[in-house]
Enzyme design. Structure first.
Site, PDB file in Angstrom:
ATOM      1  N   ASN A   1      71.671  12.109  13.389  1.00  0.00           N
ATOM      2  CA  ASN A   1      72.524  11.794  12.098  1.00  0.00           C
ATOM      3  C   ASN A   1      71.183  13.038  10.728  1.00  0.00           C
ATOM      4  O   ASN A   1      70.483  12.704  10.796  1.00  0.00           O
ATOM      5  CB  ASN A   1      72.288  10.115  11.940  1.00  0.00           C
TER       6      ASN A   1
ATOM      7  N   LYS B   1      72.558  12.761   7.814  1.00  0.00           N
ATOM      8  CA  LYS B   1      72.435  12.139   6.369  1.00  0.00           C
ATOM      9  C   LYS B   1      72.551  13.739   5.554  1.00  0.00           C
ATOM     10  O   LYS B   1      73.564  14.697   5.609  1.00  0.00           O
ATOM     11  CB  LYS B   1      70.773  11.838   6.805  1.00  0.00           C
TER      12      LYS B   1
ATOM     13  N   HIS C   1      75.885   2.308   8.794  1.00  0.00           N
ATOM     14  CA  HIS C   1      75.059   2.720   8.938  1.00  0.00           C
ATOM     15  C   HIS C   1      74.421   1.553   7.489  1.00  0.00           C
ATOM     16  O   HIS C   1      74.561   1.554   6.510  1.00  0.00           O
ATOM     17  CB  HIS C   1      74.319   4.064   8.535  1.00  0.00           C
TER      18      HIS C   1
ATOM     19  N   GLU D   1      72.207   2.244   5.189  1.00  0.00           N
ATOM     20  CA  GLU D   1      71.971   2.943   4.345  1.00  0.00           C
ATOM     21  C   GLU D   1      73.296   3.004   3.094  1.00  0.00           C
ATOM     22  O   GLU D   1      73.415   2.879   2.136  1.00  0.00           O
ATOM     23  CB  GLU D   1      71.310   4.560   3.947  1.00  0.00           C
TER      24      GLU D   1
ATOM     25  N   GLU E   1      69.203  -0.298  14.494  1.00  0.00           N
ATOM     26  CA  GLU E   1      68.398   0.229  13.507  1.00  0.00           C
ATOM     27  C   GLU E   1      67.493  -0.982  12.641  1.00  0.00           C
ATOM     28  O   GLU E   1      68.617  -0.894  11.655  1.00  0.00           O
ATOM     29  CB  GLU E   1      69.401   1.302  12.689  1.00  0.00           C
TER      30      GLU E   1
ATOM     31  N   GLY F   1      62.692   5.871   8.894  1.00  0.00           N
ATOM     32  CA  GLY F   1      62.766   7.044   7.772  1.00  0.00           C
ATOM     33  C   GLY F   1      61.485   6.720   7.619  1.00  0.00           C
ATOM     34  O   GLY F   1      60.715   7.152   6.826  1.00  0.00           O
TER      35      GLY F   1
ATOM     36  N   SER G   1      62.663   5.860  13.206  1.00  0.00           N
ATOM     37  CA  SER G   1      61.875   6.657  13.877  1.00  0.00           C
ATOM     38  C   SER G   1      61.420   6.782  15.029  1.00  0.00           C
ATOM     39  O   SER G   1      60.664   7.061  15.854  1.00  0.00           O
ATOM     40  CB  SER G   1      60.325   5.947  13.357  1.00  0.00           C
TER      41      SER G   1
ATOM     42  N   GLY H   1      67.277  10.301  13.240  1.00  0.00           N
ATOM     43  CA  GLY H   1      67.743  10.865  11.994  1.00  0.00           C
ATOM     44  C   GLY H   1      66.275  12.347  11.380  1.00  0.00           C
ATOM     45  O   GLY H   1      66.746  13.300  12.159  1.00  0.00           O
ATOM     46  N   GLY H   2      65.210  11.594  10.774  1.00  0.00           N
ATOM     47  CA  GLY H   2      64.669  13.519  10.417  1.00  0.00           C
ATOM     48  C   GLY H   2      64.035  14.191  12.100  1.00  0.00           C
ATOM     49  O   GLY H   2      64.641  15.046  12.049  1.00  0.00           O
TER      50      GLY H   2
END
Ligand code: PGA
Length: 253
Positions: A9, A11, A94, A96, A166, A172, A212, A233-234
């Site tokens: 993802n 983002k 999600h 967020e 998640e 994150g 993470s 993600g990251g």
């Protein structure tokens, strides 16, 4: 057992040209990794470019959101029919979007239904906040989000879906759920998905963990019974890391 499954993802990161370059690196890095469904989810404006870059590879493209309506006066929104042909997957619900944009279960459920009707596989995200976990409400919150998100779906439709757990506090933050916490919740999710469809169907639904995931914790996560893959993600923005994570899930027995 569900197929191993790893989704990235991105983002709200990458320019159009950065997205194409990242897709190119991933294409060569992921080449030859078998037995893992691989999906990357760039921003909307890069979907077409990334899809073109990945044409002929095993890597699938996913969107990060879509609207529940088919078309109409929804300024700034994107319909499933616009994604069809480019995307095979779409991330929905999600945290967020739930937290920053106020998305509720009924809206997410409408999107999940439209995605399935459009022929796009929804990746339904669920997960509790730190406060909810500290209050002992994690299981009830996740169960409620699953019931809300999958409401009214037939067992066959549930079988065509993907669920990602998640925990909000792990996204994150560099603080992933411990493998014990992840397995406990994934087991509950498998049970709930089974209750909403059947035990046999639930065993085929890929259950992803997100929050993470990195090159250090991926092997341990990949060894967990009810964890079929990861929503990353990251680390999905770093080609070497994403490739290593995908390989780790490829070793899952
Ligand atoms: P993270 O994000 O891997 O950067 O924690 C996961 C996600 O939000 O999907």
């Amino acid at each position: 057992m569900a197929n191993a499954f790893v989704a990235g993802n991105w983002k709200m990161n990458t320019s159009i040209s950065e997205a194409t370059m990242l897709a190119r690196s991933l294409r060569s890095g992921l080449l030859g990794i078998d037995g893992v469904t691989q999906v990357i989810c760039p921003p909307f404006v890069s979907l077409a470019g990334v899809a073109a870059e990945l044409a002929g590879s095993n890597i699938k493209v996913g969107a990060q959101n879509m609207h529940s309506e088919i078309k109409g006066a929804f300024t700034g929104e994107i319909a499933g029919s616009m994604l069809k042909g480019i995307c095979d997957y779409v991330i929905l619900g999600h945290s967020e979007r739930r937290q920053l944009l106020g998305e509720m279960d009924d809206f997410i459920n409408a999107k999940v239904r439209t995605a399935l009707e459009t022929g796009i596989t929804p990746i339904l995200c669920v997960g509790e906040t730190l406060e909810q976990r500290d209050n002992g409400e994690a299981a009830a919150i996740v169960q409620g989000q699953l019931q809300g998100g999958l409401l009214g779906l037939s067992a066959e439709q549930i079988e065509q879906s993907v669920v990602a757990y998640e925990p909000v506090w792990a996204i994150g933050t560099g603080r992933a759920a411990t493998p014990e916490m992840a397995q406990e919740m994934m087991g509950l999710i498998r049970q709930e998905v089974g209750r909403l469809s059947s035990v046999g169907i639930a065993s085929n639904v890929p259950l992803l963990y997100g929050g993470s995931v990195n090159t250090e914790n991926c092997l341990h996560l990949a060894s967990l019974k009810d964890l079929d893959g990861a929503l990353v993600g990251g680390a999905s923005l770093k080609p070497d890391d994403f490739v290593a994570i995908t390989k780790a899930f490829g070793t899952r027995i």
